[in-house]
Design a protein around this motif. Structure first.
Motif: not given
Length: 417
Positions: A359-372
């Motif tokens: 809702k704030e940022v375009g998808k092309d600038k978002l990265i999902l952080g995933i913790s192992l």
């Protein structure tokens, strides 16, 4: 990245002819209504109208399944045609479906359908099994829970890995990532930038293997090396830096100089804990000013800038996603630390974190952080699947050194070059 304060089948889906697929979701297990549920990468896929089974074929709303698989859709009203296309490493796949017709065109060749596309409550329903497999997905059916489970195809999205003090044993994984952020620096309790200390410090050389040689090798392998700068506002060290312009300028100069002199190509800023208490609006404004200052210097030095952020559904509200996105190359959403950090993160919370960010940022600038530290070989691809479902720029894995071979094998079925 730590938590603050430690505080489609070839023809049809035949109900009796497919092997059962067990799911670990309560939604699928508790389905007693006889309605069909759709799971994409182990997480529920919402539809505008209820999927239905007709003559043994599962029909689903076309646009919903298309968008979830990253397929481009074009509707031709005059011809009553739907054209679906998706580009990949082997070229562009195109499927054309015509309302009321059992003839589909797949890359120009006629393919017969068991059921023709039809309109239900304003939505176009198409055979799930045909469509999914045409675009590389696999489908399974669980008769007991009336659940269709789709596994999305492997996709070459942007991947970042984090390399910290205990990552050396899994260094062979580095070349599989598009970029790697080295966690060898921090802002200390006095608000000073440093590469020394008990953690997040510049490591000692081991014979001919030096930190500088690891950075150089990473770059030569085609993986972009970043300098990660970590801190947490537990002792108000970040607040101190944000409110002292002289200290802030000194910090930023040191970050940029270290990154440039040591051969890094970018900076990853992981400054956590802002907005837990106090004047939250001021925290956001001060952090925006800090990033604007840093962004100007990294741009001048030819360095990329990535910012790690608490999710918008967390307790830390000192981050202005929209402004920070305008000042950086990308934002990394910390899609973890919702619970105990030892069990797989709740998919609903991660989904919410993504949708709020979008809702704030375009998808092309978002990265999902995933913790192992939280995820394992059974759960990690569900998180990656959410990044793929929403068309995010990519994923960031915390961290090399704790991934393990089992999870790495599964991740390579979903993503990685």
């Amino acid at each position: 990245m730590k938590r603050f304060a430690q505080i489609l089948l070839c023809s049809i889906i035949v109900v009796g002819g497919m092997s059962a697929l067990s799911t670990n979701t309560s939604e699928a297990a508790s389905n007693q209504s006889g309605q069909v549920s759709i799971m994409l990468d182990d997480y529920s896929l919402p539809f505008p109208v209820q999927p239905t089974v007709k003559d043994g074929t599962t029909l689903v709303p076309f646009r919903a399944i298309s968008e979830a698989l990253g397929v481009k859709v074009v509707w031709n009203q005059a011809k009553q045609e739907i054209t679906a296309s998706k580009s990949g490493a082997t070229g562009t796949k195109q499927v054309v479906l015509t309302m009321g017709s059992k003839n589909a065109l797949v890359d120009g060749q006629v393919v017969k359908l068991i059921a023709s596309p039809q309109t239900v409550q304003g939505s176009t329903l198409i055979p799930l099994s045909f469509f999914s497999t045409q675009f590389g997905a696999t489908v399974a059916w669980d008769q007991g829970t009336k659940t269709v489970s789709i596994t999305s195809p492997k996709e070459d999205i942007y991947t970042m890995g984090f390399y910290a003090l205990s990552s050396f044993d899994e260094r062979s994984m580095v070349s599989s990532f598009d970029s790697v952020a080295f966690g060898w620096s921090r802002i200390d309790k006095d608000g000073q930038f440093t590469t020394q200390g008990k953690e997040y410090r510049w490591p000692q050389a081991a014979g001919t293997v030096t930190p500088e040689s690891i950075i150089q090798e990473t770059d030569q392998q085609g993986t972009t090396p970043y300098l990660m700068v970590y801190s947490v506002d537990g002792g108000l060290e970040l607040t101190k830096n944000l409110e002292d312009l002289e200290l802030q300028n000194k910090t930023i100069t040191a970050i940029v100089d270290t990154a440039s002199q040591k051969g890094f190509k970018g900076v990853v800023l992981d400054l956590e804990g802002l907005g837990w208490s106090g004047d939250k609006a001021k925290a956001r404004s001060d952090y925006n000013a800090f990033i604007k200052n840093l962004s100007s210097k990294t741009n001048q030095a030819g360095l990329k800038l990535s910012i790690v952020l608490h999710p918008l559904n967390s307790s830390y509200t000192g981050y202005d996603y929209k402004m920070l996105a305008s000042l950086s190359d990308d934002l990394i959403i910390m899609g973890y630390a919702f619970e105990d950090e030892k069990s797989p993160e709740p998919l609903g919370k991660v989904d919410e974190a993504i949708t709020l960010a979008l809702k704030e940022v375009g998808k092309d600038k978002l990265i999902l952080g995933i913790s192992l530290g939280s995820e394992n070989e059974q759960s990690v691809n569900a998180k990656i699947g959410l990044a793929k479902r929403y068309g995010l720029k990519g994923i960031a894995i915390w961290r090399i050194g704790i991934i393990g071979q089992a999870a790495w094998t599964e991740m390579n079925k979903s993503v990685f070059k």
